[in-house]
Design an enzyme around this catalytic site. Structure first.
Site, PDB file in Angstrom:
ATOM      1  N   CYS A 108      -1.062  -6.491   7.936  1.00 52.07           N
ATOM      2  CA  CYS A 108      -0.237  -6.814   6.765  1.00 52.07           C
ATOM      3  C   CYS A 108       0.501  -8.143   6.905  1.00 52.07           C
ATOM      4  CB  CYS A 108       0.769  -5.698   6.523  1.00 52.07           C
ATOM      5  SG  CYS A 108      -0.053  -4.117   6.342  1.00 52.07           S
ATOM      6  N   HIS A 242       7.157  -7.635   2.729  1.00 52.46           N
ATOM      7  CA  HIS A 242       5.943  -6.823   2.655  1.00 52.46           C
ATOM      8  C   HIS A 242       6.268  -5.521   1.921  1.00 52.46           C
ATOM      9  CE1 HIS A 242       2.277  -4.930   3.544  1.00 52.46           C
ATOM     10  NE2 HIS A 242       2.735  -4.150   4.512  1.00 52.46           N
ATOM     11  N   ASN A 272       0.970  -0.490  -1.178  1.00 55.10           N
ATOM     12  CA  ASN A 272       0.840  -1.449  -0.069  1.00 55.10           C
ATOM     13  C   ASN A 272      -0.587  -1.979  -0.045  1.00 55.10           C
ATOM     14  OD1 ASN A 272       0.528  -2.678   2.415  1.00 55.10           O
ATOM     15  ND2 ASN A 272       1.401  -0.995   3.609  1.00 55.10           N
TER      16      ASN A 272
HETATM   17  N1  ACO Z   1       3.493  14.456  -0.214  1.00 62.72           N
HETATM   18  C1  ACO Z   1       4.243  15.498   0.147  1.00 62.72           C
HETATM   19  N2  ACO Z   1       4.658  15.695   1.406  1.00 62.72           N
HETATM   20  C2  ACO Z   1       4.291  14.791   2.326  1.00 62.72           C
HETATM   21  C3  ACO Z   1       3.514  13.665   2.017  1.00 62.72           C
HETATM   22  C4  ACO Z   1       3.107  13.526   0.679  1.00 62.72           C
HETATM   23  N3  ACO Z   1       2.367  12.480   0.256  1.00 62.72           N
HETATM   24  N4  ACO Z   1       3.324  12.948   3.133  1.00 62.72           N
HETATM   25  C5  ACO Z   1       3.963  13.580   4.122  1.00 62.72           C
HETATM   26  N5  ACO Z   1       4.529  14.702   3.643  1.00 62.72           N
HETATM   27  C6  ACO Z   1       5.299  15.706   4.373  1.00 62.72           C
HETATM   28  C7  ACO Z   1       4.941  15.752   5.825  1.00 62.72           C
HETATM   29  O1  ACO Z   1       3.813  16.551   6.026  1.00 62.72           O
HETATM   30  C8  ACO Z   1       6.193  16.328   6.413  1.00 62.72           C
HETATM   31  O2  ACO Z   1       6.171  17.721   6.205  1.00 62.72           O
HETATM   32  P1  ACO Z   1       6.614  18.724   7.395  1.00 62.72           P
HETATM   33  O3  ACO Z   1       8.062  18.408   7.634  1.00 62.72           O
HETATM   34  O4  ACO Z   1       6.383  20.052   6.793  1.00 62.72           O
HETATM   35  O5  ACO Z   1       5.756  18.376   8.562  1.00 62.72           O
HETATM   36  C9  ACO Z   1       7.318  15.769   5.541  1.00 62.72           C
HETATM   37  O6  ACO Z   1       6.672  15.317   4.336  1.00 62.72           O
HETATM   38  C10 ACO Z   1       8.037  14.613   6.158  1.00 62.72           C
HETATM   39  O7  ACO Z   1       7.096  13.693   6.685  1.00 62.72           O
HETATM   40  P2  ACO Z   1       7.536  12.381   7.388  1.00 62.72           P
HETATM   41  O8  ACO Z   1       6.347  11.681   7.923  1.00 62.72           O
HETATM   42  O9  ACO Z   1       8.634  12.695   8.345  1.00 62.72           O
HETATM   43  O10 ACO Z   1       8.139  11.575   6.149  1.00 62.72           O
HETATM   44  P3  ACO Z   1       8.868  10.209   6.130  1.00 62.72           P
HETATM   45  O11 ACO Z   1      10.167  10.326   5.445  1.00 62.72           O
HETATM   46  O12 ACO Z   1       8.837   9.521   7.462  1.00 62.72           O
HETATM   47  O13 ACO Z   1       7.948   9.356   5.147  1.00 62.72           O
HETATM   48  C11 ACO Z   1       6.275   7.654   5.240  1.00 62.72           C
HETATM   49  C12 ACO Z   1       6.614   9.100   5.497  1.00 62.72           C
HETATM   50  C13 ACO Z   1       6.439   7.381   3.756  1.00 62.72           C
HETATM   51  C14 ACO Z   1       4.841   7.392   5.655  1.00 62.72           C
HETATM   52  C15 ACO Z   1       7.250   6.736   6.028  1.00 62.72           C
HETATM   53  O14 ACO Z   1       7.318   7.159   7.357  1.00 62.72           O
HETATM   54  C16 ACO Z   1       6.839   5.301   5.993  1.00 62.72           C
HETATM   55  O15 ACO Z   1       6.836   4.648   4.953  1.00 62.72           O
HETATM   56  N6  ACO Z   1       6.512   4.715   7.155  1.00 62.72           N
HETATM   57  C17 ACO Z   1       6.091   3.337   7.197  1.00 62.72           C
HETATM   58  C18 ACO Z   1       4.729   3.203   6.638  1.00 62.72           C
HETATM   59  C19 ACO Z   1       4.269   1.774   6.677  1.00 62.72           C
HETATM   60  O16 ACO Z   1       5.044   0.857   6.567  1.00 62.72           O
HETATM   61  N7  ACO Z   1       2.996   1.588   6.849  1.00 62.72           N
HETATM   62  C20 ACO Z   1       2.498   0.257   6.922  1.00 62.72           C
HETATM   63  C21 ACO Z   1       1.082   0.369   7.120  1.00 62.72           C
HETATM   64  S1  ACO Z   1       0.438  -1.158   6.742  1.00 62.72           S
HETATM   65  C22 ACO Z   1      -0.829  -1.539   7.710  1.00 62.72           C
HETATM   66  O17 ACO Z   1      -0.649  -2.294   8.630  1.00 62.72           O
HETATM   67  C23 ACO Z   1      -2.222  -1.002   7.369  1.00 62.72           C
END
Ligand code: ACO
Length: 315
Positions: A108, A242, A272
């Protein structure tokens, strides 16, 4: 150097959170509040290389430049249907350029890495006109039955044409290897001699680790470019970050103690799109008339690796 033209292209198919909730155990409310994404553009019948070529043409038109005038093309891409040839060479042919070109894969943070490479070419007085194209289809990397990853991404291409100038005030890149946080394996062709186990694994992400890294790295990178340029956070007109998660953007905004209005976003309807996020956001801000000549812009991105970078430039 300075940025003299921008262009962007999005796939026509728009996928809303409600559409995802039809086949995933998720909801509009969860995705919207945890990520800021409401809908995203997803490749259906488009080819990424065609989108990249169109974005490049738009940026050239915007700069009032012909493809023959280019001295170098840098394409940032993580994945596309071709393993070889490189996407930059396909773009070169598509727009009718004759200059050398190369691809980079810096996830990214690709646009900022490409700017740093271009800036060093300018400092060495080796180029006059450079084209950067970021073209990404991260929706083809995720498992679409995995609600933790597929809801985050969208596809797109963004381009910028660079010309001589002294508008770049500072660029900083950083890397911090963490290969178990955000990764994907693809299967290569078998040979009679392969004796190891190999797998095809879609994008895997430890979301909270990526989140923490992103906030820390972007805050540090932005502070470093501000310090090097002797510019205060208050003097920056626009922070273009980003577009990975609105909560990451909000955390960086709070760290910098700057008003929300300085942080334009398009994550709401784009998701993203990896390295394409920054040039698409820049192009959209320009088209909306948000940017005035002389404005100071801080841009920052982070991604798999981990890698990150920030650039401070004058518009
Ligand atoms: N819908 C409903 N529930 C969900 C979803 C969804 N789409 N996704 C995850 N959950 C659930 C999980 O299963 C978990 O449930 P559990 O507690 O029963 O296990 C709960 O929601 C909490 O999950 P977390 O992973 O702790 O949620 P978090 O608040 O951390 O949000 C997220 C997740 C949005 C992915 C966040 O961590 C994030 O944005 N991280 C950064 C991502 C990022 O910047 N990625 C860049 C990639 S770019 C690249 O280089 C390709």
């Amino acid at each position: 150097m300075k940025i003299s033209g921008t262009g962007s292209v999005l796939p026509k198919k728009i996928v809303t959170n409600d559409m995802l909730a039809q086949f995933l155990d998720t909801s509009d409310e969860w995705i919207r509040t945890r990520t800021g994404v409401v809908s995203r553009h997803v490749i259906s019948d488009e080819r990424l290389e065609d989108m990249a070529i169109e974005a490049a043409r738009k940026a050239l038109d915007d700069a009032g430049m012909k493809a023959e005038e280019l001295d170098f093309i840098i394409c940032s891409n993580v994945v596309n249907e071709y393993v070889t040839p490189q996407l930059s060479c396909i773009i070169q042919g598509g727009i009718g350029a004759t200059c050398p070109c190369m691809d980079i894969n810096c996830a990214c943070a690709g646009f900022i890495h490409a700017l740093e490479i271009a800036e060093s070419f300018y400092r060495a007085e080796r180029v006059k006109n450079v084209l950067i194209v970021c073209a990404e289809e991260p929706t083809r990397m995720t498992d679409w039955s995995d609600r933790r990853t597929c809801v985050l991404f969208g596809d797109g291409a963004g381009a910028a044409v660079l010309t001589p100038g002294d508008n770049i005030k500072s660029i900083k890149l950083s890397a911090s290897s963490a290969t178990d946080k955000l990764w994907q394996y693809r299967l290569l062709q078998p040979t009679p001699y392969i004796e190891k186990e190999e797998e095809d694994v879609p994008l895997q992400m430890k979301g909270q680790d990526v989140f923490k890294f992103a906030v820390k790295a972007a805050s540090k990178d932005i502070s470093r470019v501000l310090d090097e340029a002797g510019v205060g956070a208050d003097q920056v007109d626009h922070y273009m970050l980003h577009q990975a998660n609105i909560r990451i953007i909000n955390a960086i905004q709070e760290y910098l103690e700057q008003p929300k209005e300085k942080f334009p976003t398009n994550i709401e309807d784009h998701g993203n799109s990896s390295s394409s996020c920054c040039p698409i956001l820049l192009d959209e801000c320009k088209k909306k008339g948000l940017l005035k000549r002389g404005d100071i812009i801080a841009m920052s991105a982070f991604g798999a690796g981990f890698v990150s970078g920030a650039v401070l430039f004058e518009w």
